[in-house]
Design an enzyme around this catalytic site. Structure first.
Site, PDB file in Angstrom:
ATOM      1  N   SER A   6      39.733  55.432 -34.786  1.00  0.00           N
ATOM      2  CA  SER A   6      39.754  54.343 -35.756  1.00  0.00           C
ATOM      3  C   SER A   6      39.062  53.109 -35.166  1.00  0.00           C
ATOM      4  O   SER A   6      37.898  53.162 -34.800  1.00  0.00           O
ATOM      5  CB  SER A   6      41.185  54.029 -36.188  1.00  0.00           C
ATOM      6  N   ASP A 144      33.674  49.446 -37.716  1.00  0.00           N
ATOM      7  CA  ASP A 144      34.484  49.923 -36.605  1.00  0.00           C
ATOM      8  C   ASP A 144      34.204  51.406 -36.393  1.00  0.00           C
ATOM      9  O   ASP A 144      33.335  51.983 -37.040  1.00  0.00           O
ATOM     10  CB  ASP A 144      35.972  49.647 -36.847  1.00  0.00           C
ATOM     11  N   ASP A 146      35.570  54.352 -37.074  1.00  0.00           N
ATOM     12  CA  ASP A 146      35.565  55.340 -38.154  1.00  0.00           C
ATOM     13  C   ASP A 146      34.961  54.801 -39.437  1.00  0.00           C
ATOM     14  O   ASP A 146      35.002  55.472 -40.480  1.00  0.00           O
ATOM     15  CB  ASP A 146      36.964  55.909 -38.396  1.00  0.00           C
ATOM     16  N   ASP A 148      35.615  52.277 -41.565  1.00  0.00           N
ATOM     17  CA  ASP A 148      36.299  51.759 -42.745  1.00  0.00           C
ATOM     18  C   ASP A 148      36.486  50.246 -42.707  1.00  0.00           C
ATOM     19  O   ASP A 148      36.992  49.654 -43.664  1.00  0.00           O
ATOM     20  CB  ASP A 148      37.644  52.464 -42.968  1.00  0.00           C
TER      21      ASP A 148
END
Length: 290
Positions: A6, A144, A146, A148
């Site tokens: 993430s 970032d 991932d 999102d």
């Protein structure tokens, strides 16, 4: 099933689970899966194991869906720095911007995941600020790991984060008619003031993009978090940093300017409180004390 760090460094890899219709699975479903997993003593065996399907053209499928939502050559004449955080956007974001006519300077875009979110990306805004100024770019976009989250750097290096874009998206032609904007409890109170001046209200929800997604409605067309997650009712139930970036750039094109100023925020102090038992702070009598 998404294996992802993430917005964290690679040492903190974890998983995200989404279903085929509503985005992230519910918290109750997450807890049920965790309980079942930790109750196992040995790896489960099955006489009829599941199957996997490789989507070798997944990037092109996604690109086609994204490009269909924006005018051809929308970014013609723009010089855009794209910070991919050494993560998921490395393989797609620079390509999408180029197909829409922009000249692109990709940064942190090796895409092997080894340096994901380490001093780059949306959690390290100083990097995109410096790169945007150094390359004399029209604007900078940082995602970032991932993909999102999104933050924006202006040509002068000023950072626009979640609170800023929650205000400015209300000027977008597709969202200017929204009566309400969904934001989490962490959104700065100044956002309410700016939205009220435009005749809109801030509808606060719990922390997390899942809470934002569940609260989008006919009168609340978009929402987000200070961290840079944004969700749009007409673009699905998940936060997508690339769609957020393109929506903001589409707004820039519509107003014929890429120059923005961060909103003036109210001072905020964050503190960590250690407690023995978690309680719902929205219930009485606790709520009356706050």
């Amino acid at each position: 099933l998404i294996v992802s760090a993430s917005h964290n460094p690679p040492d903190d890899n974890g998983i995200k689970i989404v279903d085929c219709s509503s985005g992230k699975i519910s918290i109750a479903a997450e807890k049920d899966i965790e309980a079942r997993y930790y109750s196992l003593r040995v790896a489960p065996q099955s006489e009829s194991p599941g199957r996997r399907e490789m989507l070798l053209d997944a990037v092109e499928r996604y690109a086609a869906i994204v490009l269909a939502q924006y005018p051809q050559n929308m970014l013609s004449g723009c010089n855009i720095v794209v910070d991919c955080a050494e993560g998921a956007m490395s393989a797609i974001a620079p390509r999408i911007f180029e197909r829409l006519g922009a000249m692109v300077v990709p940064c942190a875009a090796h895409g092997d995941g080894r340096g994901i979110n380490r001093g780059v990306g949306a959690t390290s805004p100083a990097y995109i600020s410096a790169q945007t100024v150094a390359h004399r770019a029209t604007i900078g976009c940082a995602f970032d790991g991932d993909g999102d989250r999104l933050i924006i750097a202006t040509r002068t290096g000023k950072i626009l984060s979640g609170d800023d874009l929650l205000v400015y998206f209300s000027e977008h032609p597709r969202y200017r008619e929204t009566a309400a904007v969904v934001g989490t409890v962490l959104v700065n109170s100044a956002v309410e003031k700016y939205l009220a001046a435009a005749g809109k209200v801030l509808r606060r929800v719990g922390i997390g993009d899942r809470a934002v997604a569940e609260s989008l409605a006919a009168d609340a067309l978009y929402g987000g978090e200070p961290s840079g997650h944004y969700l749009f009712a007409d673009q699905g139930p998940l936060s997508d940093g690339l769609l957020s970036a393109l929506n903001f750039l589409e707004l820039c094109v519509a107003r014929q300017s890429f120059d923005w100023e961060p909103i003036v925020r109210y001072p905020v102090k964050m503190a960590t409180i250690v407690y023995a038992q978690k309680k719902d702070l929205t219930t009485l009598p606790i709520r009356s004390y706050i």
